[in-house]
Write an enzyme that holds these catalytic residues in place. Sequence first.
Site, PDB file in Angstrom:
ATOM      1  N   ASP A 255     -11.077   8.551  11.762  1.00 46.99           N
ATOM      2  CA  ASP A 255     -10.652   9.386  10.624  1.00 46.99           C
ATOM      3  C   ASP A 255     -11.799  10.171   9.991  1.00 46.99           C
ATOM      4  O   ASP A 255     -11.556  11.151   9.291  1.00 46.99           O
ATOM      5  CB  ASP A 255     -10.022   8.506   9.526  1.00 46.99           C
ATOM      6  CG  ASP A 255      -8.860   7.687  10.045  1.00 46.99           C
ATOM      7  OD1 ASP A 255      -8.528   6.662   9.429  1.00 46.99           O
ATOM      8  OD2 ASP A 255      -8.299   8.061  11.098  1.00 46.99           O
TER       9      ASP A 255
ATOM     10  N   ARG B 297       9.160  22.490  18.771  1.00 46.92           N
ATOM     11  CA  ARG B 297       9.037  21.144  19.328  1.00 46.92           C
ATOM     12  C   ARG B 297       7.822  20.432  18.704  1.00 46.92           C
ATOM     13  O   ARG B 297       6.799  21.063  18.479  1.00 46.92           O
ATOM     14  CB  ARG B 297       8.852  21.205  20.854  1.00 46.92           C
ATOM     15  CG  ARG B 297      10.067  21.734  21.615  1.00 46.92           C
ATOM     16  CD  ARG B 297      11.235  20.787  21.570  1.00 46.92           C
ATOM     17  NE  ARG B 297      12.366  21.225  22.386  1.00 46.92           N
ATOM     18  CZ  ARG B 297      13.334  22.030  21.936  1.00 46.92           C
ATOM     19  NH1 ARG B 297      13.285  22.484  20.672  1.00 46.92           N
ATOM     20  NH2 ARG B 297      14.334  22.391  22.722  1.00 46.92           N
TER      21      ARG B 297
HETATM   22  O1  F6P Z   1      -7.806   4.313  10.759  1.00 41.82           O
HETATM   23  C1  F6P Z   1      -7.636   4.710  12.079  1.00 41.82           C
HETATM   24  C2  F6P Z   1      -6.177   4.891  12.375  1.00 41.82           C
HETATM   25  O2  F6P Z   1      -6.036   5.336  13.694  1.00 41.82           O
HETATM   26  C3  F6P Z   1      -5.478   5.872  11.443  1.00 41.82           C
HETATM   27  O3  F6P Z   1      -5.793   7.217  11.737  1.00 41.82           O
HETATM   28  C4  F6P Z   1      -4.046   5.497  11.688  1.00 41.82           C
HETATM   29  O4  F6P Z   1      -3.179   5.872  10.638  1.00 41.82           O
HETATM   30  C5  F6P Z   1      -4.135   3.965  11.792  1.00 41.82           C
HETATM   31  O5  F6P Z   1      -5.455   3.680  12.236  1.00 41.82           O
HETATM   32  C6  F6P Z   1      -3.166   3.353  12.746  1.00 41.82           C
HETATM   33  O6  F6P Z   1      -3.299   1.950  12.611  1.00 41.82           O
HETATM   34  P1  F6P Z   1      -2.702   0.961  13.731  1.00 41.82           P
HETATM   35  O7  F6P Z   1      -3.539   1.117  14.962  1.00 41.82           O
HETATM   36  O8  F6P Z   1      -2.859  -0.405  13.090  1.00 41.82           O
HETATM   37  O9  F6P Z   1      -1.283   1.376  13.955  1.00 41.82           O
END
Ligand code: F6P
Length: 343
Positions: A128, A266
Site C-alpha cells: 500500500d 467491464r
Molecule cells: O495491506 C495490504 C493489503 O493487500 C491491502 O491492500 C488489502 O486491502 C488487504 O491487504 C487485503 O488483506 P487480506 O490479504 O487479509 O485479504
Amino acid sequence: MRIGLLTSGGDCPGLNAVIRAAVLHGEKSFADEFVGFRGGWRGLIEADYFPLSRHDVRGISRNGGTILGTSRTHPYNHPQGGPENIIATMKAHDVDAVIAIGGEGTLAGAKRLADDGVPVVGVPKTIDNDLKATDYTFGFDTAISIATDAMDRLRTTGESHHRAMVAEVMGRHVGWIALHSGMAAGAHAILIPEQRVSMDQICEWTEQVHSRGRSPLIVVAEGFIPEGAEEALAGKGVEDSGRPRLGGIGEWVTAQLEERTGIETRNTTLGHIQRGGNPTGYDRVLATRFGMRAMDLVHEGAWGHMASLRGTEILKVNLEEALDGLKEVPLSRYEEAKILFGR
Ligand code: F6P
C-alpha cells in the site's frame, strides 16, 4: 547474538529478500545466529520457530511470499501474548532480539512491545505504501508493475470492443497504487480514497474519451468513496483483526457508468495478484538494504526503531514516526495526475 525474524500482516514480494539480507549480514558481519518464527507474532508467542542459516536463505531474494509464513496475529491479543510472556519465551529459547517485518499493524505492535521492554526493531513492509517516515516500502513497486501490466492488457481488449474498462486495485485507505499504476497505464481517470469525486464527473471523463473513439480506462482504489457515499464499500465482512474487508467499488462504478452513459463497461478487480509472484529488481534491492540496516539497528540496541528510505539513503527512524497516521496521496500529486484525466 541469536536473533528471531518474523513476517507479519499481508504478505508481499520482497519479504524473503529482507530475511536473506538480515541473515547474511548478521552471520558475516557479527557472527549472529538466527531463528525464523512461523506465522508472524504467533510464532514468537508460541515459540514456533526453526533455525535459519545462510544455507536456508540462499537464492530466496527472487521468490515472492515469505518462507516464514505470516498471519495477522496481534502480540497483545493472543491468549499467551503480551510483553511478559514474550520476554519469558525469548529467554527460554535464548533469543536476544526480534526483527519484525510488517506494515502499520505489525509495527504498532512492535512499538508497543519495545516500550514495554521487548528488544525488537522493525522493517516497513506493505504494497500500500501507506507508512509514514519512509519514502517507499518494498512490495509497492512490484504491485505497481503487476497492476500496470494488467491495465495494459485491459486497454487492448477495451480498444477492440470500444468499451470502458474499470480496474479496481488494492491500497486500503490510500491511493498510491491507483495513482502510480493509473499514471503508468495512461488511465483517463484515477479514483483514490483521498479525493471524493462525483459519478457525474467520472461519467464526463469517460464520455470525453469514448466519444473520441477511444477505450476509457478508469482506475479505482478499493478505498475510494464516491461523493454522496458515507464510507468505502466493504461488502466482504471483516478480517480476524476486525478490520472491514474492502472491495467491490469497481463493480459499483462499472454499473453506474453503464446505467448513466450507456457505454458498455467491464470491471476487473486485480485483488491478490498484486501481492503475488516474484519481486521487481527495485523491491529486491530496497528489501535487501532494509534487512541489512535492521541488523545494524539490532547491534545498536535501537529497540523501537525501524529502517527507513529517505531519497536513496536507508536511515533509522523511531517507529512512532511511522505510526503517526497514514501516508496519504497529497493533493498536489492528485492535481498533477488529474491534468491528464478525460481529454
Ligand atoms: O495491506 C495490504 C493489503 O493487500 C491491502 O491492500 C488489502 O486491502 C488487504 O491487504 C487485503 O488483506 P487480506 O490479504 O487479509 O485479504
